[in-house]
Structures are given as structure tokens and as C-alpha cells.
Design a protein around this motif. Structure first.
Motif, PDB file in Angstrom:
ATOM      1  N   UNK A  80      39.910  25.858  32.669  1.00  0.00           N
ATOM      2  CA  UNK A  80      40.719  26.023  31.464  1.00  0.00           C
ATOM      3  C   UNK A  80      41.382  27.393  31.516  1.00  0.00           C
ATOM      4  N   UNK A  81      42.374  27.634  30.662  1.00  0.00           N
ATOM      5  CA  UNK A  81      43.042  28.943  30.670  1.00  0.00           C
ATOM      6  C   UNK A  81      42.070  30.081  30.405  1.00  0.00           C
ATOM      7  N   UNK A  82      42.404  31.254  30.914  1.00  0.00           N
ATOM      8  CA  UNK A  82      41.600  32.454  30.756  1.00  0.00           C
ATOM      9  C   UNK A  82      42.510  33.612  30.379  1.00  0.00           C
ATOM     10  N   UNK A  83      41.922  34.701  29.955  1.00  0.00           N
ATOM     11  CA  UNK A  83      42.686  35.915  29.688  1.00  0.00           C
ATOM     12  C   UNK A  83      42.886  36.679  31.000  1.00  0.00           C
ATOM     13  N   UNK A  84      44.104  37.133  31.240  1.00  0.00           N
ATOM     14  CA  UNK A  84      44.406  37.943  32.415  1.00  0.00           C
ATOM     15  C   UNK A  84      44.460  39.410  32.008  1.00  0.00           C
ATOM     16  N   UNK A  85      44.047  40.271  32.924  1.00  0.00           N
ATOM     17  CA  UNK A  85      44.113  41.710  32.693  1.00  0.00           C
ATOM     18  C   UNK A  85      44.576  42.377  33.978  1.00  0.00           C
ATOM     19  N   UNK A  86      45.584  43.236  33.860  1.00  0.00           N
ATOM     20  CA  UNK A  86      46.121  43.928  35.028  1.00  0.00           C
ATOM     21  C   UNK A  86      45.945  45.433  34.851  1.00  0.00           C
ATOM     22  N   UNK A  87      45.591  46.150  35.901  1.00  0.00           N
ATOM     23  CA  UNK A  87      45.603  45.713  37.298  1.00  0.00           C
ATOM     24  C   UNK A  87      44.329  45.035  37.792  1.00  0.00           C
ATOM     25  N   UNK A  88      43.351  44.802  36.919  1.00  0.00           N
ATOM     26  CA  UNK A  88      42.072  44.229  37.378  1.00  0.00           C
ATOM     27  C   UNK A  88      42.266  42.946  38.177  1.00  0.00           C
ATOM     28  N   UNK A  89      43.144  42.048  37.706  1.00  0.00           N
ATOM     29  CA  UNK A  89      43.261  40.755  38.369  1.00  0.00           C
ATOM     30  C   UNK A  89      44.056  40.798  39.660  1.00  0.00           C
ATOM     31  N   UNK A  90      44.640  41.947  40.003  1.00  0.00           N
ATOM     32  CA  UNK A  90      45.171  42.092  41.363  1.00  0.00           C
ATOM     33  C   UNK A  90      44.026  42.126  42.382  1.00  0.00           C
ATOM     34  N   UNK A  91      42.850  42.520  41.934  1.00  0.00           N
ATOM     35  CA  UNK A  91      41.688  42.641  42.813  1.00  0.00           C
ATOM     36  C   UNK A  91      40.981  41.320  43.029  1.00  0.00           C
ATOM     37  N   UNK A  92      39.863  41.321  43.767  1.00  0.00           N
ATOM     38  CA  UNK A  92      39.187  40.076  44.157  1.00  0.00           C
ATOM     39  C   UNK A  92      38.397  39.454  43.017  1.00  0.00           C
ATOM     40  N   UNK A  93      38.163  38.140  43.133  1.00  0.00           N
ATOM     41  CA  UNK A  93      37.370  37.352  42.180  1.00  0.00           C
ATOM     42  C   UNK A  93      36.303  36.628  42.997  1.00  0.00           C
ATOM     43  N   UNK A  94      35.232  37.332  43.301  1.00  0.00           N
ATOM     44  CA  UNK A  94      34.258  36.848  44.276  1.00  0.00           C
ATOM     45  C   UNK A  94      33.434  35.669  43.788  1.00  0.00           C
ATOM     46  N   UNK A  95      33.443  35.410  42.478  1.00  0.00           N
ATOM     47  CA  UNK A  95      32.697  34.259  41.985  1.00  0.00           C
ATOM     48  C   UNK A  95      33.388  32.938  42.333  1.00  0.00           C
ATOM     49  N   UNK A  96      34.655  33.010  42.769  1.00  0.00           N
ATOM     50  CA  UNK A  96      35.396  31.829  43.199  1.00  0.00           C
ATOM     51  C   UNK A  96      35.397  31.737  44.723  1.00  0.00           C
ATOM     52  N   UNK A  97      35.580  30.549  45.236  1.00  0.00           N
ATOM     53  CA  UNK A  97      35.447  30.339  46.672  1.00  0.00           C
ATOM     54  C   UNK A  97      36.593  30.954  47.472  1.00  0.00           C
ATOM     55  N   UNK A  98      37.815  30.876  46.955  1.00  0.00           N
ATOM     56  CA  UNK A  98      38.942  31.330  47.762  1.00  0.00           C
ATOM     57  C   UNK A  98      40.028  31.944  46.890  1.00  0.00           C
ATOM     58  N   UNK A  99      40.814  32.792  47.511  1.00  0.00           N
ATOM     59  CA  UNK A  99      41.969  33.390  46.844  1.00  0.00           C
ATOM     60  C   UNK A  99      42.913  33.962  47.887  1.00  0.00           C
ATOM     61  N   UNK A 100      44.116  34.296  47.435  1.00  0.00           N
ATOM     62  CA  UNK A 100      45.071  34.890  48.373  1.00  0.00           C
ATOM     63  C   UNK A 100      46.049  35.790  47.651  1.00  0.00           C
ATOM     64  N   UNK A 101      46.636  36.673  48.446  1.00  0.00           N
ATOM     65  CA  UNK A 101      47.673  37.609  48.030  1.00  0.00           C
ATOM     66  C   UNK A 101      48.871  37.323  48.940  1.00  0.00           C
TER      67      UNK A 101
END
Length: 408
Positions: free
Chosen positions: A40-61
Motif C-alpha cells: 500500500x502507499x507509504x510516506x516518502x522522505x528525502x534524502x532518506x529514501x535515496x538510500x537503501x531499504x534493506x528490509x526489501x529484497x531488491x532495489x535499484x538506482x
């Protein structure tokens, strides 16, 4: 890509293709359970969300861009970093390799666990760097991969940085706030880039306030935002000769733990920067039967910076031409995109036909030119297109269980 939208499987396949060697197990298959899910939707915060989200399996920049030299020479570039978790949970404690002492040796024939090693990791990073040299008619690409251990690769939020070896995307020295200047560096045989990126817009949340569904199945989704216009300046080195360049880049950022839906086999992603200041992003998810999946979607940002989501029904895409590689893989190679609700109709054409990144999986991603009309007035622009799922899957991915991971 990024992506993004549906770029999750690229990271999954790449990681699965190397995780066996990195994890030290010939039959290794990444675990699917135990990770956080995008539900579901979440709150975004920058610059924090430029960084990694290790609780999730994958991500990319994902950074793509079009550059020009003072001579008028044209270049395109892509630099992408992927993070893929081998297992959920915090990274194991690391300690230098050492011979076991008496307390660690097998007792009564029962083997005890080996000591922790500084090389152990739960995180694998991959990166792709591609360069399109239009005047020379060249497309060159390279790939790096590494474990996170020993700071060989990694990502952090404060100050923002993601890297593998000497390839990096990071906040410039002293810049630690949202919207601050970034630097980008990468090199491969024959080409090197050292660029400065200044965001011209704040992050744009795609989908439903940054929540991007890929299918009707819970978890087949990601958190997805873009910075669709970054001013670029810096240096490109070609065959040991430096060239000053300027241009525009696009930044895509996505994370989650899901993949494509069971019926989906790939996607066509468009990121177009128009010369009136507007931008258009759209990803068309392709089903096995050749139809477009209803979860295809996009985002329009007008010249004032106001954004709105685009549904699949709002965007018509006609393929006008194709290009085939030497192995017979056939890709779309020219498009007409119509968005009646925006009075927009544009043609999109690659600056080079062959911008195929031959990896696992093989995909096409390259610089394009845009021309057409908006509201009856002429318009032009540049951008990037990514085409995934057209090339046959390589045997290395099948051997590591990536095919099962993708649900194909």
C-alpha cells in the motif's frame, strides 16, 4: 530503468546469476519469504529514501541521460546500481578468517559452524554502465558485480552514496540535503564519465503516491519515484581524449520484494524529456499473448512541475519499425505515442539501432529522439527507452533458479 515500474526482475535475474558463486552454494536459490512487501502507499522522505531499504529484497538506482560536446557530438549514457538480498534479516556479524581453536573443532564427530568471515554477506550489488557514441556509431557496455562485504560495494543515505568499486553515484562533497548536487563516475575500456548532476525538479512519485502495482497479486508492486530532469555537466573521456559535455539526465528509483505477474513476460519503458520542460514516463507491461497488461502506467509532468498519473487506457503506442540482432532477436525500433487527454502525439526513434546490453538477461536500452505535436504546436525532445523480455533467457540464469524466481 529502471528502472522500475517492472525493473524488479532485472535485478532478480542478475543477482540470481551470481549469487551462487558469492554465497558459496552450487544450488543456491534466493529466498522469497521473510522480506517486507510493497502492499500500500507509504510516506516518502528525502534524502532518506535515496538510500537503501534493506528490509526489501531488491532495489535499484537508475540514471540515463543525453549529452553533447561543444562540437555538437552526441552521447547517451546509462549507469544503474542494483542491490539484491540473498536472505532476509540483518547482515551476519563478520570477523577475519581464522583457523578454528579447540572449542570450534568437531566434537564426537559433530561438526560445529565455521567462524564468521569478513567476506560473508547478505547483499549483492550489480551495476551496468553503457555509453552510446552517436557520431562514431558505437554502443559500448560493461557490468560489475560484488558482495557488500569489506565495503567492496554498498549504499547509504547520509550522505547519499551507492557504489561498486570505482563506479559511484553520490552526493557531492558537503551536499547532504534533498535536491543537492550529485556526482557520477564510471569507466570501461574506451570510455569514462565523470559528471555532476543538479536536480531541476523535486522527486516525482509514480503510481498511487509512489506505490506502483505490477499485477493484481498482492506484493507484485514496488515503491517508485523519479527525478525526471537533472542538469548534467562534466567530462567524458573517449579513447584517452577528454571531452567536456553538458546535457540532461533522468533518475529512476525503485524498491520492493515482488516480481512481474504470472502472465507478464516483459515491458517497454519510455522516459521522454520534451523541450518545453514537460516529461513523460510510461511503462507498457507485456503479457504472454502479446497484449498489454492493464497495470501498465505512467506519469506526466507539465512544464510547471505539476504531475499526474497516466493509466494504460490513456496512452496509445504504435510500433512503426523493428531491429533484429545477429541472433535473430527482434526489438521494436520506432514508435508513435499518443495521449489524447494531453493533446500529445510524438514519434520516438533511437539514435542508434543497436543499443542492446548483452548480459543476463539481455535487454535493449538506448538514447532516442522525440518529435511531434502538443496542442497543435510542434514539440521535440530526447529520452531513453528500455525493452526487456524480447531476448531468450540465457542458460546461466536457468541454472541458478532465476527462471523460477521470476515465476516464468
Amino acid at each position: 530503468m529502471g528502472r522500475r515500474h517492472a525493473r524488479i526482475p532485472i535485478g532478480a535475474v542478475l543477482a540470481a546469476g551470481v549469487a551462487c558463486a558469492m554465497a558459496g552454494g552450487a544450488g543456491f536459490t534466493p529466498q522469497a519469504g521473510g522480506f517486507a512487501q510493497a502492499l500500500s502507499p507509504r510516506a516518502f522522505a528525502f534524502p532518506r529514501d535515496h538510500g537503501p531499504h534493506r528490509e526489501f529484497r531488491q532495489e535499484w538506482w537508475y540514471v540515463t541521460g543525453n549529452l553533447e560536446a561543444a562540437t555538437g557530438e552526441r552521447f547517451g549514457f546509462e549507469l544503474t546500481f542494483f542491490r539484491f538480498a540473498l536472505a532476509p534479516g540483518a547482515a551476519p556479524d563478520a570477523a577475519p578468517d581464522a583457523a578454528p581453536d579447540a572449542a570450534q573443532r568437531p566434537v564426537s564427530g559433530v561438526a560445529t559452524p565455521p567462524p564468521s568471515s569478513a567476506w560473508r554477506t547478505r547483499q549483492i550489488y550489480m551495476a551496468h554502465f553503457a555509453l552510446t557514441d552517436v557520431a562514431a556509431g558505437r554502443f559500448r557496455f560493461a557490468r560489475k558485480l560484488s558482495r557488500e562485504a569489506l565495503a567492496l560495494a554498498g549504499a547509504q543515505a547520509a550522505p547519499f552514496r551507492v557504489w561498486i568499486d570505482d563506479w559511484s553515484l553520490e552526493a557531492a562533497s558537503g551536499a547532504a540535503v534533498s535536491g543537492a548536487t550529485w556526482t557520477l563516475r564510471a569507466a570501461q575500456p574506451g570510455y569514462e564519465v565523470d559528471l555532476v548532476l543538479d536536480p531541476l525538479t523535486p522527486p516525482v512519485l509514480n503510481g498511487e503516491a509512489g506505490f506502483s502495482r505490477k499485477s493484481a497479486e498482492p506484493g507484485d508492486a514496488s515503491f517508485y519515484y523519479s527525478i525526471p530532469r537533472l542538469e548534467v555537466r562534466g567530462r567524458l573521456v573517449r579513447d584517452n581524449h577528454p571531452v567536456a559535455v553538458r546535457g540532461l539526465a533522468w533518475f529512476d528509483r525503485e524498491w520492493g520484494s515482488g516480481a512481474l505477474g504470472a502472465r507478464e513476460v516483459g515491458w517497454d519503458w519510455f522516459a521522454l524529456q520534451l523541450n518545453d520542460g514537460a516529461t513523460l514516463m510510461f511503462y507498457a507491461l507485456r503479457n504472454r499473448d502479446g497484449t498489454r497488461d492493464r497495470h501498465s502506467a505512467g506519469t506526466w509532468v507539465d512544464p510547471s512541475g505539476a504531475s499526474r498519473p497516466l493509466t494504460s487506457e490513456e496512452v496509445a503506442i504504435d510500433v512503426l519499425d523493428h531491429w533484429s540482432n545477429a541472433r535473430g532477436t527482434r526489438y521494436p525500433s520506432s514508435w508513435r505515442i499518443r495521449v489524447p487527454s494531453l493533446s500529445l502525439e510524438v514519434g520516438v526513434r533511437p539514435v542508434l539501432a543497436d543499443q542492446e546490453f548483452r548480459s543476463t538477461p539481455t535487454y535493449w536500452e538506448g538514447a532516442v529522439d522525440v518529435s511531434g505535436t502538443r496542442g497543435g504546436a510542434g514539440i521535440a525532445g530526447r529520452g531513453y527507452v528500455e525493452l526487456v523480455g524480447y531476448a531468450a533467457e540465457r542458460s546461466s540464469a536457468r541454472a541458478t533458479g532465476a527462471k523460477a524466481l521470476l515465476g516464468r
